[in-house]
Motif scaffolding. Structure first.
Motif, PDB file in Angstrom:
ATOM      1  N   LEU A 193      -6.741  -1.176  -5.291  1.00  0.00           N
ATOM      2  CA  LEU A 193      -7.930  -0.563  -4.717  1.00  0.00           C
ATOM      3  C   LEU A 193      -7.588   0.796  -4.139  1.00  0.00           C
ATOM      4  CD1 LEU A 193      -7.670  -3.764  -3.360  1.00  0.00           C
ATOM      5  CD2 LEU A 193     -10.098  -3.295  -3.445  1.00  0.00           C
ATOM      6  N   SER A 237       0.832  -1.199   0.000  1.00  0.00           N
ATOM      7  CA  SER A 237       0.000   0.000   0.000  1.00  0.00           C
ATOM      8  C   SER A 237       0.867   1.251   0.000  1.00  0.00           C
ATOM      9  CB  SER A 237      -0.953   0.006   1.197  1.00  0.00           C
ATOM     10  OG  SER A 237      -0.249   0.110   2.412  1.00  0.00           O
ATOM     11  N   ASP A 255     -12.231  -0.969  -6.280  1.00  0.00           N
ATOM     12  CA  ASP A 255     -11.277  -1.415  -7.293  1.00  0.00           C
ATOM     13  C   ASP A 255     -11.011  -0.278  -8.269  1.00  0.00           C
ATOM     14  OD1 ASP A 255     -11.452  -3.895  -6.125  1.00  0.00           O
ATOM     15  OD2 ASP A 255     -12.360  -4.897  -7.840  1.00  0.00           O
ATOM     16  N   VAL A 267      -8.660   3.384  -1.118  1.00  0.00           N
ATOM     17  CA  VAL A 267      -9.341   3.367   0.176  1.00  0.00           C
ATOM     18  C   VAL A 267      -9.613   4.809   0.571  1.00  0.00           C
ATOM     19  CG1 VAL A 267      -9.195   2.620   2.580  1.00  0.00           C
ATOM     20  CG2 VAL A 267      -8.076   1.269   0.785  1.00  0.00           C
ATOM     21  N   ARG A 321     -13.406   0.631   0.270  1.00  0.00           N
ATOM     22  CA  ARG A 321     -12.455   0.206  -0.759  1.00  0.00           C
ATOM     23  C   ARG A 321     -13.164   0.110  -2.097  1.00  0.00           C
ATOM     24  NH1 ARG A 321      -8.195  -3.353   1.712  1.00  0.00           N
ATOM     25  NH2 ARG A 321      -8.503  -4.740  -0.048  1.00  0.00           N
TER      26      ARG A 321
END
Length: 120
Positions: A99, A19, A109, A101, A107
């Motif tokens: 994804l 992330s 896609d 957030v 979340r």
């Protein structure tokens, strides 16, 4: 990836989750994360997933990677979930879902990647 503030969130055999924050440094003119950021994070997650099935001491290189951008990358953070589809003798087919957030933790896609990795 360090310049983007990316981190490894989890690693398992044939799977990886990475992330990074969505900041102005990776933004584009409409305020979303640039597609290049989604690609870089997804490619890295897929690469770590492949590396998890390679011999100790191996490194990994991307042979080819396709991306479908399915929604604007709006939010606070990008998360890439990489996995191995098939590990062959030399080539490993991988995929990743990226994804976005938002501040409430929802979340969405934003990109789907599929590609091939090879040990370096």
């Amino acid at each position: 990836m360090a310049a983007f503030g990316a981190r490894i969130d989890s690693l398992a055999r044939g799977r990886a989750v990475l992330s990074m924050p969505i900041t102005a440094a990776v933004g584009q003119q409409h305020g979303f994360a640039h597609a290049g950021a989604s690609f870089a994070l997804g490619d890295s997650a897929a690469g770590y997933a492949a590396l998890g099935l390679m011999e100790d001491g191996a490194e990994v290189l991307t042979v080819e990677m396709k991306i479908n951008l399915v929604a604007p990358a709006a939010g606070m953070r990008l998360v890439a979930e990489g996995e191995v589809v098939r590990a062959g003798r030399r080539l490993t087919v991988v995929r990743a879902t990226v994804l976005a957030v938002d501040a409430e933790g929802r979340r969405r896609d934003v990109a789907l990647l599929q590609g091939t990795m090879i040990p370096a």
